[in-house]
Design an enzyme around this catalytic site. Structure first.
Site, PDB file in Angstrom:
ATOM      1  N   ASP A  76     -83.261 -44.657  51.552  1.00 42.00           N
ATOM      2  CA  ASP A  76     -83.393 -43.897  51.955  1.00 42.00           C
ATOM      3  C   ASP A  76     -82.172 -43.353  51.281  1.00 42.00           C
ATOM      4  O   ASP A  76     -81.382 -43.629  51.635  1.00 42.00           O
ATOM      5  CB  ASP A  76     -84.291 -43.402  53.361  1.00 42.00           C
ATOM      6  CG  ASP A  76     -82.819 -44.296  54.559  1.00 42.00           C
ATOM      7  OD1 ASP A  76     -82.336 -45.690  54.133  1.00 42.00           O
ATOM      8  OD2 ASP A  76     -83.194 -43.269  55.252  1.00 42.00           O
ATOM      9  N   GLU A 141     -81.782 -45.863  57.041  1.00 45.26           N
ATOM     10  CA  GLU A 141     -80.146 -45.567  57.558  1.00 45.26           C
ATOM     11  C   GLU A 141     -79.234 -44.122  57.776  1.00 45.26           C
ATOM     12  O   GLU A 141     -78.794 -44.320  58.460  1.00 45.26           O
ATOM     13  CB  GLU A 141     -79.417 -46.976  56.218  1.00 45.26           C
ATOM     14  CG  GLU A 141     -78.008 -46.867  56.373  1.00 45.26           C
ATOM     15  CD  GLU A 141     -77.055 -45.907  56.026  1.00 45.26           C
ATOM     16  OE1 GLU A 141     -76.020 -46.034  56.466  1.00 45.26           O
ATOM     17  OE2 GLU A 141     -77.372 -45.024  56.027  1.00 45.26           O
TER      18      GLU A 141
END
EC number: 3.5.1.18
Length: 395
Positions: A76, A141
């Site tokens: 991500d 994250e």
């Protein structure tokens, strides 16, 4: 089917996926397509929690007899911002001036692409792994980190997975590849202080109790005295005010309350609990301070709320793991890295509860910026460092 030995080609496949948290965006699918030809078994569990978006994650393992090495990271990315401000579109993986451009190029799809290439080169040489390699990759994250690495570790451990060591591919280098590796991280603790006052007219302060005046003395109590002077492995603990708010648009009204948000990055002199106790001690002492509140004798009325989950400080002391990484970096780059504990938090703070963990990745100068990009030469160099490390680890 050829193995994915080219880190630039691997990264191009990942960058073209708009995986802005919490969207998977095709990035985990692209990673799965790179891993399966090498014999990895791949699972993509989805985790959920109330009030947070569902997150897809990836766990892949190539099994062998011997120690188990985990590579951890995230696909991500943060939003690209104003896409019109980019020299090349943020999800184009354009190559110009010897660099590849795109959101996530260094943070941290580049690290993933290089480790995939390193494993592929190791296998292409006919070198069977004398152990197991796993990829533990989250899509959460850059988000709240609730449905990502924490739950993925728990999920894998419940299935009997254990690891001897972990390498996180976050961008760790400051100026050039090889100048810094991370062997620990400071702790992080966030809080909100709310000071209650009495609302009133600014022309009649004796009829009110200004919470901003009280908040000033309490903030001074938090900042005036250093928490410590640092330790052998960490810099000094530091508190930073991040927001002060009274919710008041009127210029002639004393507000009813004031809030202060703050964050503390702390070293191994403290635990989260002992630091919370110290903050409370300072605030309680300041609550009786009347210097900023003329005519007021009652203690300041306040409340303290600890925000989110505290991140504990940690330091990796595994000499073999740290030594082999250091040796690999020097062998490939000719530089001896600073073994650092600086910077923010990373998912290593969760992994350290399961096995020793170190971090080494690309140069982070452009991470989270418009025109994030990585030199192609750095992709090749990082792949060689990872390959050298793999060969030494499984030797």
């Amino acid at each position: 089917m050829p193995l994915p030995t080219d880190p630039a080609r691997n990264l191009s496949a990942l960058l073209r996926c708009p995986s802005v948290t919490p969207a998977e965006g095709g990035a985990l699918g692209a990673l799965e397509a790179l891993l399966k030809p090498m014999g990895f078994t791949v699972e993509r569990p989805v985790f959920a929690d109330s009030g947070t978006p569902d997150i897809e994650n990836l766990y892949a393992r190539l099994s062998g007899n011997g120690p188990h090495l985990m590579f951890a990271g995230h696909t991500d990315v943060v939003p690209p911002g104003d896409e019109a401000a980019w020299t090349h579109p943020p999800f184009s993986a354009a190559i110009a001036n010897g660099e590849m451009w795109g959101r996530g190029a260094v943070d941290m799809k580049g690290g993933i692409a290089c480790f995939v290439a390193a494993v592929a080169r190791h296998l292409e040489k006919g070198s069977a792994l004398k152990g197991s390699v796993s990829f533990l990759v989250t899509g959460d994250e850059e988000g709240p980190a609730i449905n990502g690495t924490v739950k993925l570790l728990e999920w894998a451990a419940e299935r009997g997975e254990t690891w001897d060591a972990a390498l996180v591919g976050e961008p760790t280098n400051v100026d050039v590849l090889g100048d810094m590796a991370k062997i620990g991280r400071r702790g992080s603790l966030s809080g909100r202080l709310t000071v209650e006052g009495v609302q009133g007219h600014a022309a009649y302060p004796h009829l009110a109790d200004n919470p901003i005046r009280a908040l000033t003395s309490m903030l001074d109590a938090l900042l005036a005295e250093p928490f410590d002077t640092g330790t052998e492995s960490f810099p000094a603990t530091n508190l930073e005010p991040t927001s002060i708010d009274v919710g008041n648009r009127a210029t002639n009204v004393i507000p009813a309350r004031a809030t202060l948000d703050f964050n503390i990055r702390f070293n191994d002199h403290w635990s989260a609990e002992s630091l919370q106790d110290e903050v409370c001690r300072r605030l309680e002492h300041a609550a009786s301070d009347t210097r900023y509140r003329p005519g007021k004798t009652k203690p300041i009325s306040f409340s303290l709320e600890w925000r989110d989950w505290p991140s504990e400080v940690f330091l990796t002391r595994d000499e073999r793991l740290v030594g082999l990484l250091n040796k690999s970096i020097q062998a490939v780059t000719g530089r001896e890295p600073q073994l650092s504990t600086t910077g923010g938090t990373s998912d290593a703070r969760f992994i350290k509860n399961y096995c020793p963990v170190v971090e080494f990745g690309l140069v982070g100068k452009t991470m989270h910026m418009v025109d994030e990009r990585v030199p192609l030469d750095d992709l090749e160099t990082l792949t060689k460092v990872y390959q050298h490390f793999l060969e030494d680890w499984f030797a």
